[in-house]
Scaffold this motif. Structure first.
Motif, PDB file in Angstrom:
ATOM      1  N   GLY A  36       0.797  -1.217   0.000  1.00  0.00           N
ATOM      2  CA  GLY A  36       0.000   0.000   0.000  1.00  0.00           C
ATOM      3  C   GLY A  36       0.829   1.265   0.000  1.00  0.00           C
ATOM      4  N   ASP A  37       2.096   1.174  -0.430  1.00  0.00           N
ATOM      5  CA  ASP A  37       2.959   2.351  -0.472  1.00  0.00           C
ATOM      6  C   ASP A  37       2.437   3.377  -1.482  1.00  0.00           C
ATOM      7  OD1 ASP A  37       4.605   1.069   1.309  1.00  0.00           O
ATOM      8  OD2 ASP A  37       6.114   0.508  -0.185  1.00  0.00           O
ATOM      9  N   ASP A  38       2.704   4.643  -1.205  1.00  0.00           N
ATOM     10  CA  ASP A  38       2.314   5.648  -2.185  1.00  0.00           C
ATOM     11  C   ASP A  38       3.288   5.626  -3.360  1.00  0.00           C
ATOM     12  OD1 ASP A  38       4.567   7.289  -1.676  1.00  0.00           O
ATOM     13  OD2 ASP A  38       3.472   8.491  -0.214  1.00  0.00           O
ATOM     14  N   VAL A  39       2.977   6.394  -4.380  1.00  0.00           N
ATOM     15  CA  VAL A  39       3.723   6.323  -5.630  1.00  0.00           C
ATOM     16  C   VAL A  39       5.195   6.652  -5.441  1.00  0.00           C
ATOM     17  CG1 VAL A  39       3.969   7.338  -7.921  1.00  0.00           C
ATOM     18  CG2 VAL A  39       1.709   6.737  -7.083  1.00  0.00           C
ATOM     19  N   ARG A  40       5.494   7.715  -4.715  1.00  0.00           N
ATOM     20  CA  ARG A  40       6.889   8.119  -4.581  1.00  0.00           C
ATOM     21  C   ARG A  40       7.710   7.092  -3.807  1.00  0.00           C
ATOM     22  NH1 ARG A  40       7.858  12.849  -6.795  1.00  0.00           N
ATOM     23  NH2 ARG A  40       6.154  14.344  -7.053  1.00  0.00           N
ATOM     24  N   VAL A  41       7.125   6.509  -2.786  1.00  0.00           N
ATOM     25  CA  VAL A  41       7.820   5.466  -2.026  1.00  0.00           C
ATOM     26  C   VAL A  41       8.051   4.248  -2.924  1.00  0.00           C
ATOM     27  CG1 VAL A  41       7.630   3.856  -0.086  1.00  0.00           C
ATOM     28  CG2 VAL A  41       6.966   6.252   0.206  1.00  0.00           C
ATOM     29  N   ALA A  42       7.029   3.895  -3.699  1.00  0.00           N
ATOM     30  CA  ALA A  42       7.149   2.755  -4.601  1.00  0.00           C
ATOM     31  C   ALA A  42       8.232   2.986  -5.645  1.00  0.00           C
ATOM     32  CB  ALA A  42       5.802   2.492  -5.284  1.00  0.00           C
ATOM     33  N   LEU A  43       8.282   4.184  -6.197  1.00  0.00           N
ATOM     34  CA  LEU A  43       9.276   4.488  -7.220  1.00  0.00           C
ATOM     35  C   LEU A  43      10.688   4.546  -6.637  1.00  0.00           C
ATOM     36  CD1 LEU A  43       7.251   7.076  -9.298  1.00  0.00           C
ATOM     37  CD2 LEU A  43       8.157   4.901 -10.132  1.00  0.00           C
ATOM     38  N   ALA A  44      10.815   4.994  -5.412  1.00  0.00           N
ATOM     39  CA  ALA A  44      12.123   4.983  -4.764  1.00  0.00           C
ATOM     40  C   ALA A  44      12.619   3.550  -4.589  1.00  0.00           C
ATOM     41  CB  ALA A  44      12.048   5.692  -3.413  1.00  0.00           C
ATOM     42  N   ALA A  45      11.710   2.655  -4.222  1.00  0.00           N
ATOM     43  CA  ALA A  45      12.081   1.243  -4.087  1.00  0.00           C
ATOM     44  C   ALA A  45      12.480   0.667  -5.441  1.00  0.00           C
ATOM     45  CB  ALA A  45      10.915   0.453  -3.493  1.00  0.00           C
ATOM     46  N   ALA A  46      11.761   1.056  -6.487  1.00  0.00           N
ATOM     47  CA  ALA A  46      12.090   0.586  -7.834  1.00  0.00           C
ATOM     48  C   ALA A  46      13.455   1.091  -8.267  1.00  0.00           C
ATOM     49  CB  ALA A  46      11.027   1.036  -8.822  1.00  0.00           C
ATOM     50  N   ALA A  47      13.760   2.344  -7.949  1.00  0.00           N
ATOM     51  CA  ALA A  47      15.062   2.913  -8.310  1.00  0.00           C
ATOM     52  C   ALA A  47      16.189   2.162  -7.621  1.00  0.00           C
ATOM     53  CB  ALA A  47      15.102   4.395  -7.950  1.00  0.00           C
ATOM     54  N   THR A  48      16.017   1.882  -6.333  1.00  0.00           N
ATOM     55  CA  THR A  48      17.039   1.131  -5.599  1.00  0.00           C
ATOM     56  C   THR A  48      17.253  -0.243  -6.208  1.00  0.00           C
ATOM     57  OG1 THR A  48      16.563   2.287  -3.527  1.00  0.00           O
ATOM     58  CG2 THR A  48      17.631   0.140  -3.348  1.00  0.00           C
ATOM     59  N   ASP A  50      26.246  -2.812 -17.658  1.00  0.00           N
ATOM     60  CA  ASP A  50      25.460  -2.711 -18.889  1.00  0.00           C
ATOM     61  C   ASP A  50      24.797  -1.336 -18.969  1.00  0.00           C
ATOM     62  OD1 ASP A  50      24.064  -4.077 -21.265  1.00  0.00           O
ATOM     63  OD2 ASP A  50      22.403  -3.234 -20.102  1.00  0.00           O
ATOM     64  N   PRO A  51      25.009  -0.594 -20.060  1.00  0.00           N
ATOM     65  CA  PRO A  51      24.444   0.760 -20.138  1.00  0.00           C
ATOM     66  C   PRO A  51      22.922   0.779 -20.206  1.00  0.00           C
ATOM     67  CG  PRO A  51      25.489   0.162 -22.217  1.00  0.00           C
ATOM     68  CD  PRO A  51      25.866  -0.895 -21.229  1.00  0.00           C
ATOM     69  N   GLY A  52      22.324  -0.249 -20.793  1.00  0.00           N
ATOM     70  CA  GLY A  52      20.863  -0.297 -20.829  1.00  0.00           C
ATOM     71  C   GLY A  52      20.271  -0.456 -19.448  1.00  0.00           C
ATOM     72  N   ALA A  53      20.877  -1.309 -18.639  1.00  0.00           N
ATOM     73  CA  ALA A  53      20.407  -1.492 -17.266  1.00  0.00           C
ATOM     74  C   ALA A  53      20.581  -0.206 -16.458  1.00  0.00           C
ATOM     75  CB  ALA A  53      21.162  -2.643 -16.601  1.00  0.00           C
ATOM     76  N   LEU A  54      21.703   0.482 -16.683  1.00  0.00           N
ATOM     77  CA  LEU A  54      21.918   1.747 -15.980  1.00  0.00           C
ATOM     78  C   LEU A  54      20.890   2.785 -16.399  1.00  0.00           C
ATOM     79  CD1 LEU A  54      23.645   3.335 -13.997  1.00  0.00           C
ATOM     80  CD2 LEU A  54      25.196   3.892 -15.886  1.00  0.00           C
ATOM     81  N   THR A  55      20.495   2.775 -17.659  1.00  0.00           N
ATOM     82  CA  THR A  55      19.459   3.697 -18.142  1.00  0.00           C
ATOM     83  C   THR A  55      18.139   3.473 -17.418  1.00  0.00           C
ATOM     84  OG1 THR A  55      20.495   3.786 -20.328  1.00  0.00           O
ATOM     85  CG2 THR A  55      18.191   4.473 -20.189  1.00  0.00           C
ATOM     86  N   VAL A  56      17.795   2.210 -17.192  1.00  0.00           N
ATOM     87  CA  VAL A  56      16.567   1.889 -16.452  1.00  0.00           C
ATOM     88  C   VAL A  56      16.635   2.485 -15.047  1.00  0.00           C
ATOM     89  CG1 VAL A  56      15.152   0.025 -15.507  1.00  0.00           C
ATOM     90  CG2 VAL A  56      16.136  -0.193 -17.791  1.00  0.00           C
ATOM     91  N   ALA A  57      17.793   2.349 -14.410  1.00  0.00           N
ATOM     92  CA  ALA A  57      17.951   2.919 -13.062  1.00  0.00           C
ATOM     93  C   ALA A  57      17.794   4.439 -13.089  1.00  0.00           C
ATOM     94  CB  ALA A  57      19.317   2.524 -12.495  1.00  0.00           C
ATOM     95  N   TRP A  58      18.364   5.090 -14.085  1.00  0.00           N
ATOM     96  CA  TRP A  58      18.216   6.535 -14.207  1.00  0.00           C
ATOM     97  C   TRP A  58      16.753   6.921 -14.400  1.00  0.00           C
ATOM     98  CZ3 TRP A  58      22.631   8.354 -18.039  1.00  0.00           C
ATOM     99  CH2 TRP A  58      23.878   8.151 -17.425  1.00  0.00           C
ATOM    100  N   PHE A  59      16.038   6.112 -15.157  1.00  0.00           N
ATOM    101  CA  PHE A  59      14.625   6.398 -15.398  1.00  0.00           C
ATOM    102  C   PHE A  59      13.842   6.432 -14.082  1.00  0.00           C
ATOM    103  CE2 PHE A  59      10.388   4.424 -15.999  1.00  0.00           C
ATOM    104  CZ  PHE A  59       9.772   5.465 -16.688  1.00  0.00           C
ATOM    105  N   PHE A  60      14.065   5.442 -13.234  1.00  0.00           N
ATOM    106  CA  PHE A  60      13.338   5.417 -11.960  1.00  0.00           C
ATOM    107  C   PHE A  60      13.887   6.472 -10.990  1.00  0.00           C
ATOM    108  CE2 PHE A  60      12.111   1.170 -13.510  1.00  0.00           C
ATOM    109  CZ  PHE A  60      10.725   1.313 -13.405  1.00  0.00           C
ATOM    110  N   ASP A  61      15.178   6.753 -11.060  1.00  0.00           N
ATOM    111  CA  ASP A  61      15.735   7.866 -10.287  1.00  0.00           C
ATOM    112  C   ASP A  61      14.987   9.163 -10.576  1.00  0.00           C
ATOM    113  OD1 ASP A  61      17.744   6.559  -8.898  1.00  0.00           O
ATOM    114  OD2 ASP A  61      19.299   7.039 -10.364  1.00  0.00           O
ATOM    115  N   ALA A  62      14.679   9.365 -11.844  1.00  0.00           N
ATOM    116  CA  ALA A  62      14.061  10.631 -12.274  1.00  0.00           C
ATOM    117  C   ALA A  62      12.699  10.838 -11.639  1.00  0.00           C
ATOM    118  CB  ALA A  62      13.941  10.648 -13.800  1.00  0.00           C
ATOM    119  N   ALA A  63      12.020   9.749 -11.306  1.00  0.00           N
ATOM    120  CA  ALA A  63      10.721   9.871 -10.644  1.00  0.00           C
ATOM    121  C   ALA A  63      10.867   9.971  -9.145  1.00  0.00           C
ATOM    122  CB  ALA A  63       9.859   8.651 -10.990  1.00  0.00           C
ATOM    123  N   ALA A  64      11.817   9.216  -8.609  1.00  0.00           N
ATOM    124  CA  ALA A  64      11.935   9.124  -7.140  1.00  0.00           C
ATOM    125  C   ALA A  64      12.576  10.360  -6.557  1.00  0.00           C
ATOM    126  CB  ALA A  64      12.745   7.886  -6.774  1.00  0.00           C
TER     127      ALA A  64
END
Length: 201
Positions: A144-156, A187-201
């Motif tokens: 039941g986490d809110d969006v920002r908490v969820a996205l921070a977990a995804a970024a990590t 892998d640069p693609g994997a790092l890009t995914v992390a940056w994507f979630f960073d941008a939200a969190a």
């Protein structure tokens, strides 16, 4: 929940990160591939920025749709795969973005990339960050986490997944052609995914 403005800010921040740090991705790809990843990614985000400026999207789903179209029209292998990933977000996200919706979107998106790229976790690709991020979002939604908490977990989780690729021997993508030379390179693609979630969190 995220509305259109928050989703647009998320994407704008991601675009800015790629503009500012794209050289890092190019260097990683130079060491483990053909060196054009950063250039292709920058082209994709510039197309995304142009799409968003030309036709201001009215929903979060439309924001992701503009990004998906930009990546689908980018060269290389990663562009279309990211395009399919973003397209699943566009198809799943509606007028508002909740943790539940994000979890569903991310799970569908990683499944699409795995299917189309014939890649799994451990193959040293973007999937190594996409799958743990989706798993983290699913767990956050269940709590039941809110969006920002969820996205921070995804970024990590995405950063941990990207870091795990450093010691892997690539089994898919350009890095698989160079064998041991790619070991020790994130892998640069994997790092890009992390940056994507960073941008939200």
């Amino acid at each position: 929940m995220f509305g259109t403005a928050e989703t647009r800010a998320w994407i704008d921040t991601f675009i800015g990160a790629v503009r500012d740090r794209g050289d890092e991705l190019t260097e990683l790809d130079r060491r483990a591939g053909d060196g054009d990843y950063g250039t292709n990614l920058r082209s994709a985000v510039e197309r995304a920025a142009a799409n968003l400026a030309a036709d201001a999207p009215g929903t979060p789903g439309a924001v992701f749709g503009a990004v998906a179209n930009a990546f689908l029209h980018t060269g290389g292998t990663s562009g279309p795969l990211f395009g399919m990933w973003f397209r699943e977000f566009a198809k799943t996200v509606g007028a508002e973005v909740s943790s539940d919706v994000l979890a569903t979107a991310a799970d569908r998106a990683q499944a699409a990339v795995r299917r189309l790229g014939n890649a799994e976790v451990g193959h040293k690709t973007m999937v190594d960050a996409m799958v743990p991020a989706a798993t983290a979002l699913t767990a956050a939604a269940a709590r039941g986490d809110d969006v920002r908490v969820a996205l921070a977990a995804a970024a990590t989780a995405a950063h941990e997944g990207a870091a795990s690729t450093e010691d892997l021997l690539a089994k898919r993508g350009r890095a698989s052609y160079v064998g041991e030379h790619a070991r020790g390179v994130v892998d640069p693609g994997a790092l890009t995914v992390a940056w994507f979630f960073d941008a939200a969190a």
